[in-house]
Each structure stands twice: as structure tokens, then as C-alpha cells.
Design a protein around this motif. Sequence first.
Motif, PDB file in Angstrom:
ATOM      1  N   ASN A  18      43.119 -18.851  -7.231  1.00 58.73           N
ATOM      2  CA  ASN A  18      42.929 -17.822  -8.247  1.00 58.73           C
ATOM      3  C   ASN A  18      43.389 -16.453  -7.752  1.00 58.73           C
ATOM      4  O   ASN A  18      43.918 -15.644  -8.523  1.00 58.73           O
ATOM      5  CB  ASN A  18      41.461 -17.759  -8.671  1.00 58.73           C
ATOM      6  N   ILE A  19      43.196 -16.180  -6.471  1.00 57.72           N
ATOM      7  CA  ILE A  19      43.681 -14.914  -5.906  1.00 57.72           C
ATOM      8  C   ILE A  19      45.209 -14.892  -5.925  1.00 57.72           C
ATOM      9  O   ILE A  19      45.833 -13.876  -6.257  1.00 57.72           O
ATOM     10  CB  ILE A  19      43.143 -14.723  -4.468  1.00 57.72           C
ATOM     11  N   GLN A  20      45.825 -16.019  -5.593  1.00 59.10           N
ATOM     12  CA  GLN A  20      47.294 -16.110  -5.639  1.00 59.10           C
ATOM     13  C   GLN A  20      47.796 -15.915  -7.070  1.00 59.10           C
ATOM     14  O   GLN A  20      48.810 -15.239  -7.297  1.00 59.10           O
ATOM     15  CB  GLN A  20      47.745 -17.463  -5.096  1.00 59.10           C
ATOM     16  N   ALA A  21      47.085 -16.508  -8.050  1.00 60.48           N
ATOM     17  CA  ALA A  21      47.483 -16.350  -9.458  1.00 60.48           C
ATOM     18  C   ALA A  21      47.343 -14.897  -9.897  1.00 60.48           C
ATOM     19  O   ALA A  21      48.186 -14.380 -10.642  1.00 60.48           O
ATOM     20  CB  ALA A  21      46.619 -17.254 -10.338  1.00 60.48           C
ATOM     21  N   LEU A  22      46.283 -14.232  -9.434  1.00 55.07           N
ATOM     22  CA  LEU A  22      46.087 -12.816  -9.764  1.00 55.07           C
ATOM     23  C   LEU A  22      47.204 -11.973  -9.166  1.00 55.07           C
ATOM     24  O   LEU A  22      47.733 -11.072  -9.831  1.00 55.07           O
ATOM     25  CB  LEU A  22      44.731 -12.348  -9.237  1.00 55.07           C
ATOM     26  N   ASP A  23      47.575 -12.246  -7.915  1.00 54.44           N
ATOM     27  CA  ASP A  23      48.669 -11.508  -7.268  1.00 54.44           C
ATOM     28  C   ASP A  23      49.966 -11.662  -8.054  1.00 54.44           C
ATOM     29  O   ASP A  23      50.708 -10.696  -8.247  1.00 54.44           O
ATOM     30  CB  ASP A  23      48.863 -12.003  -5.831  1.00 54.44           C
ATOM     31  N   LYS A  24      50.231 -12.896  -8.509  1.00 52.86           N
ATOM     32  CA  LYS A  24      51.461 -13.145  -9.279  1.00 52.86           C
ATOM     33  C   LYS A  24      51.425 -12.410 -10.622  1.00 52.86           C
ATOM     34  O   LYS A  24      52.424 -11.827 -11.058  1.00 52.86           O
ATOM     35  CB  LYS A  24      51.639 -14.643  -9.518  1.00 52.86           C
ATOM     36  N   GLU A  25      50.245 -12.413 -11.259  1.00 53.53           N
ATOM     37  CA  GLU A  25      50.111 -11.737 -12.554  1.00 53.53           C
ATOM     38  C   GLU A  25      50.352 -10.238 -12.404  1.00 53.53           C
ATOM     39  O   GLU A  25      51.025  -9.616 -13.233  1.00 53.53           O
ATOM     40  CB  GLU A  25      48.705 -11.998 -13.105  1.00 53.53           C
ATOM     41  N   TYR A  26      49.808  -9.667 -11.342  1.00 55.02           N
ATOM     42  CA  TYR A  26      49.997  -8.232 -11.097  1.00 55.02           C
ATOM     43  C   TYR A  26      51.459  -7.927 -10.786  1.00 55.02           C
ATOM     44  O   TYR A  26      52.013  -6.921 -11.255  1.00 55.02           O
ATOM     45  CB  TYR A  26      49.100  -7.788  -9.941  1.00 55.02           C
ATOM     46  N   LYS A  27      52.100  -8.808 -10.023  1.00 60.34           N
ATOM     47  CA  LYS A  27      53.520  -8.628  -9.708  1.00 60.34           C
ATOM     48  C   LYS A  27      54.365  -8.670 -10.978  1.00 60.34           C
ATOM     49  O   LYS A  27      55.295  -7.876 -11.154  1.00 60.34           O
ATOM     50  CB  LYS A  27      53.979  -9.708  -8.732  1.00 60.34           C
ATOM     51  N   ASP A  28      54.014  -9.595 -11.897  1.00 60.34           N
ATOM     52  CA  ASP A  28      54.742  -9.697 -13.168  1.00 60.34           C
ATOM     53  C   ASP A  28      54.603  -8.411 -13.982  1.00 60.34           C
ATOM     54  O   ASP A  28      55.551  -7.965 -14.628  1.00 60.34           O
ATOM     55  CB  ASP A  28      54.221 -10.886 -13.983  1.00 60.34           C
ATOM     56  N   ILE A  29      53.401  -7.811 -13.952  1.00 64.20           N
ATOM     57  CA  ILE A  29      53.183  -6.555 -14.678  1.00 64.20           C
ATOM     58  C   ILE A  29      54.042  -5.442 -14.081  1.00 64.20           C
ATOM     59  O   ILE A  29      54.664  -4.664 -14.804  1.00 64.20           O
ATOM     60  CB  ILE A  29      51.695  -6.171 -14.644  1.00 64.20           C
ATOM     61  N   LEU A  30      54.078  -5.374 -12.746  1.00 66.31           N
ATOM     62  CA  LEU A  30      54.858  -4.332 -12.079  1.00 66.31           C
ATOM     63  C   LEU A  30      56.348  -4.455 -12.376  1.00 66.31           C
ATOM     64  O   LEU A  30      57.066  -3.460 -12.466  1.00 66.31           O
ATOM     65  CB  LEU A  30      54.621  -4.386 -10.571  1.00 66.31           C
ATOM     66  N   GLU A  31      56.820  -5.697 -12.544  1.00 67.01           N
ATOM     67  CA  GLU A  31      58.242  -5.922 -12.783  1.00 67.01           C
ATOM     68  C   GLU A  31      58.616  -5.821 -14.250  1.00 67.01           C
ATOM     69  O   GLU A  31      59.796  -5.777 -14.596  1.00 67.01           O
ATOM     70  CB  GLU A  31      58.642  -7.303 -12.250  1.00 67.01           C
ATOM     71  N   GLN A  32      57.600  -5.783 -15.140  1.00 67.81           N
ATOM     72  CA  GLN A  32      57.852  -5.732 -16.579  1.00 67.81           C
ATOM     73  C   GLN A  32      58.300  -4.329 -16.984  1.00 67.81           C
ATOM     74  O   GLN A  32      57.678  -3.330 -16.638  1.00 67.81           O
ATOM     75  CB  GLN A  32      56.586  -6.117 -17.344  1.00 67.81           C
ATOM     76  N   LYS A  33      59.396  -4.231 -17.710  1.00 64.92           N
ATOM     77  CA  LYS A  33      59.929  -2.942 -18.153  1.00 64.92           C
ATOM     78  C   LYS A  33      59.439  -2.542 -19.542  1.00 64.92           C
ATOM     79  O   LYS A  33      59.360  -1.370 -19.866  1.00 64.92           O
ATOM     80  CB  LYS A  33      61.471  -2.981 -18.156  1.00 64.92           C
ATOM     81  N   ASN A  34      59.115  -3.523 -20.358  1.00 60.20           N
ATOM     82  CA  ASN A  34      58.682  -3.258 -21.732  1.00 60.20           C
ATOM     83  C   ASN A  34      57.232  -2.789 -21.726  1.00 60.20           C
ATOM     84  O   ASN A  34      56.320  -3.538 -21.378  1.00 60.20           O
ATOM     85  CB  ASN A  34      58.819  -4.547 -22.562  1.00 60.20           C
ATOM     86  N   VAL A  35      56.994  -1.523 -22.104  1.00 58.13           N
ATOM     87  CA  VAL A  35      55.644  -0.971 -22.039  1.00 58.13           C
ATOM     88  C   VAL A  35      54.682  -1.705 -22.974  1.00 58.13           C
ATOM     89  O   VAL A  35      53.497  -1.853 -22.667  1.00 58.13           O
ATOM     90  CB  VAL A  35      55.642   0.542 -22.361  1.00 58.13           C
ATOM     91  N   LEU A  36      55.182  -2.157 -24.113  1.00 62.25           N
ATOM     92  CA  LEU A  36      54.306  -2.867 -25.038  1.00 62.25           C
ATOM     93  C   LEU A  36      53.887  -4.218 -24.486  1.00 62.25           C
ATOM     94  O   LEU A  36      52.767  -4.674 -24.689  1.00 62.25           O
ATOM     95  CB  LEU A  36      55.020  -3.055 -26.382  1.00 62.25           C
ATOM     96  N   LYS A  37      54.809  -4.854 -23.763  1.00 64.47           N
ATOM     97  CA  LYS A  37      54.471  -6.123 -23.134  1.00 64.47           C
ATOM     98  C   LYS A  37      53.418  -5.912 -22.047  1.00 64.47           C
ATOM     99  O   LYS A  37      52.488  -6.712 -21.907  1.00 64.47           O
ATOM    100  CB  LYS A  37      55.738  -6.751 -22.526  1.00 64.47           C
ATOM    101  N   ILE A  38      53.547  -4.817 -21.285  1.00 62.05           N
ATOM    102  CA  ILE A  38      52.544  -4.501 -20.265  1.00 62.05           C
ATOM    103  C   ILE A  38      51.188  -4.270 -20.924  1.00 62.05           C
ATOM    104  O   ILE A  38      50.163  -4.796 -20.478  1.00 62.05           O
ATOM    105  CB  ILE A  38      52.953  -3.247 -19.466  1.00 62.05           C
ATOM    106  N   GLU A  39      51.191  -3.487 -22.008  1.00 60.63           N
ATOM    107  CA  GLU A  39      49.943  -3.190 -22.715  1.00 60.63           C
ATOM    108  C   GLU A  39      49.315  -4.471 -23.240  1.00 60.63           C
ATOM    109  O   GLU A  39      48.102  -4.671 -23.176  1.00 60.63           O
ATOM    110  CB  GLU A  39      50.244  -2.223 -23.871  1.00 60.63           C
ATOM    111  N   GLN A  40      50.153  -5.394 -23.739  1.00 64.56           N
ATOM    112  CA  GLN A  40      49.663  -6.653 -24.270  1.00 64.56           C
ATOM    113  C   GLN A  40      49.083  -7.522 -23.159  1.00 64.56           C
ATOM    114  O   GLN A  40      48.032  -8.156 -23.329  1.00 64.56           O
ATOM    115  CB  GLN A  40      50.803  -7.393 -24.981  1.00 64.56           C
TER     116      GLN A  40
END
Length: 493
Positions: free
Chosen positions: A320-342
Motif C-alpha cells: 500500500n505504501i508503494q501504491a501511494l508512492d506511485k499515485e503521488y508520482k502520477d500526480i506530480l507528472e500530471q500536467k492537466n490541472v483538472l485531472k490533478i484536482e479530480q
Amino acid sequence: MSLNCNELNLILEELNLEGSFIQEIIQPSYDMLWFRIIKQGDLQNIVICTGASVCRINATSIKAPKNTKPLRFYEFLRSHIQGLRINSCRQLGLDRIVKFDVSTWKERFYIYARLWSGAANVIVTNEENIIQDCMYRRPKRNEVTGATFIIEEKVPTEEEQKTALERFPIRTFDDIKTLWQKKEGNTDFDKLSFNQKIDLFYTEYATALSRESLLQQAEKWYNIKHSKMQNALEKLLAKQKDFAGADRLKHTGDLILSYAQCAKGNSLDCEDYETGNNVHIRLDPSKTPQENAAIYYEKYKKAISGMEDLQHDIELSQRNIQALDKEYKDILEQKNVLKIEQMLRKDTAPKQKEEKKHAGLHYEVDGWTIMVGRTATENDDLLRHTVRGSDMWLHTRDFAGGYVFIKAKKDKTVPLEILLYAGNLAVYHSKARHNGQADLYYTQVKYLRRAKNGPKGLVLPTQEKNLFIKLDEAKLRYLDNIQKEQEGIYGKY
């Protein structure tokens, strides 16, 4: 900061929506609408935002992400407004209310976008101004389906327009010009349209919905969640370290039996035949040496049993910690602000607002689904809305308790092991729990008949079979681990 009346007029002038068609509508969140507009082969995306302090309408270059669950207002717009022609689009006086006149050859609607912070709304009416639906239903304002939307358009005088322009000037965005030029390496900021500047401001630099502020929220969310998970993992590792001395418990029991004749009162002093060292063992003076040894053997068995479950929870926690790290990394790499907000909105939603798949508890065991209704309401809900005729139903005999269901699989018989897991849940969630055992009966849901004039959820089974269950702690622990894994909960043993 929301748009003022003069900025709104400039935006609508640049958009020039008259004669265009609404090709597609998307509602990515409760306070945003996306109109994909086509006019003479040219496409543009229009965003309408009703969020506090960021009320606006403007063209945007950002692609709108679709909501995982279609929202009510979106369903209405898609079925009634999508595909219609925009006959006109204008601000009503200086009131920051944009009125869309849209129609087909046989029907006409008016869309009112009221862009007031704290009272923003999007309201759709027919030609008689009868409300068809709203983004926000507000009964106290009479903004509900079927009500009459009363609005007065006041045409401003020349003097009022001049005063409004002085009082509410159009922003030049000089404060973000330097930041943008430094970031983009481009000096053509002044050549951008006002729509482009507005879009840039709200998606990059506005505090309510900008990539920078969203990433700050993401960092805070990640740190809090990661800290909780890490603390839970450390507790599990500490308990594993404690359990690592399980062999010592067994060895102590062996020493007590070996030197039983040397026991005096509440202690035993003897030589450890493995190390040659003198040891002091505390005893319960009210028990015999054999009973004292049995206590250590029992602790040893629990430690060994707990080690297996503990290892499972440690591995689950690490995943679960690894999944959280990946989720946070995906947010950091996301350029679309609405996608981040979602992404943030989905993950930080309060537990009580998350939609449950069905009432009661849910377990997935070896590919089989087991559901438990703990109350009469949950039992009734499962019977009415979730289970089907071929599903299995279990309940304790002679004891009040919850219903347990096993979802059927096509051309497959429920394995005995799954039946035993479900049976343990039926006993555990009944008045027979304290007895540790009970007789059950089980049958398929299609053989249940509702009791006439009986209380909620009460059913009478036919073609039932009998099953005797004695609570199995190992099975209950396994089911508890499944529940923790599904909910992301790490509890104490």
C-alpha cells in the motif's frame, strides 16, 4: 478572484458563440462544465466554473477529464442541450449573468450562468422560464425543477457603464506576465487574447485552482497518508520483533517440566541445559508446574499463529505504501490541472461520502464473494437490491443474527471451504457468538419466502440444509485481514 462584468463582456466578445453548435458537454466536477463548441469547422472548448472566488466563463486549451460517475446535471444537459445551436450568448446588463439562447427546430431553452461567488449557479429553463434543471438545487431560492426563474434584465445607461468600467477595470495580469515569460521563455504575453490570459491565470497562477496550489495540496495529502501508513508498518514490525522470541517461550515451558521438582512457590531457579547459564523463571503459585508450563506453550502457539498473519499484514502495508508512492508520482507528472484536482478529490473524499457497492460487509475469498447483513435494514437491502435467486443464504438456527450470502458462479458449486467461511461469519454476527458454535441452515435465495406481515427482512426458508459451525479463530482472522486489506486499515492484534 472571479470575473467582473467588464471582463465578462470582453470574454464573450472574443468567443463570438452566436451560430455555433454545442457538440459535447462534460461535467468533470460538481462546479465545472465543459462545452465543446463547433462553428464553421472550428472547435473550441468553453469552461464554465461556479467555484467560490473562481467564477468564470472562458475558452480553454485544457482537455476536460470525464467524471468516473456521471453527475445528475450532466445527464440532463447531455440529453436535452447537447447538439443544440447557440442563437445568442450575452451578459444581462452588468449583473454577471450570462444567458445562452439555444434551440433546435422544435424546442428552445435558455441557459443562465450566474457567476456570483457564493451564489453561483447554472440554470436551464424553457421559453416560459420554467426551470428544467439546475447545477445546484436551492429550494430556498426557488431554484428547483418546475419553479419559475424570475430574472429582470436592466439595461445599463452610458453613465452606469462608464462608472462600472472605472470601478471594475479589466485586468492586465502584469503580476503573472514576468513569471510566464520566465517559465515559457517567451516575450509575446501581450499578444495573447484575454481568454488565453484568463485561462493561463486560473490554471497556473490562481490560488483556488492552479497546478502549484494543487501540488501543494497533493504534498500535504501524501505526507499525512504516508506518515500514517509508515507508523502502522513500524508497529507491525515491532510486533514481529516481539514474536521473534517465540521459541524462547517453548524453551521456558520445557525447562519448567524438566525441573518441576525444583519449583518453590512463585519461582524456579535452574540451569539452562542449552546454554549452561542459571535462569530464574517466575511461576503462578496457584498452579502446578505442569499448568505453568502449559501457559508458556499456549503463548508459544499464539505467537507462531500470529507470526503468519503478521507477515501478511506487513507485506500488505508495504504494498500500500508503494501504491501511494506511485499515485503521488502520477500526480506530480500530471500536467492537466483538472485531472490533478479530480485525482485529489477522489482520494480525499470523506469515507461517509464514498458510495458503497452494497449494504453490509463484503469479502472476496478465493474468487468467491461473501456478503453479510448485520441488521434488519442491511438484510432487507441485500435481499431487495443485491442478491439473486441462485445465490446462497445462511442463517443461524434458534438465534437472532445477520444474513450471510454467497454470490453464485455459473456452473460452479460452492466449495466446502467457502461455505465454512460464510458459516463462521453467520455465527459471529449472531447471538450465538458467545457460545462459540451454532447450527445453521442454508439454501438458495430463490427458496426464501417473505413472512407475511412480518418485520423488515424476515424470511422463511424452504429446501434448506443443515450445517453445524464451531467458530474457527484462524478463519475469522483471515477474514479480518481481508477486510483490513479492502479498507486499508491496520489495526492491533
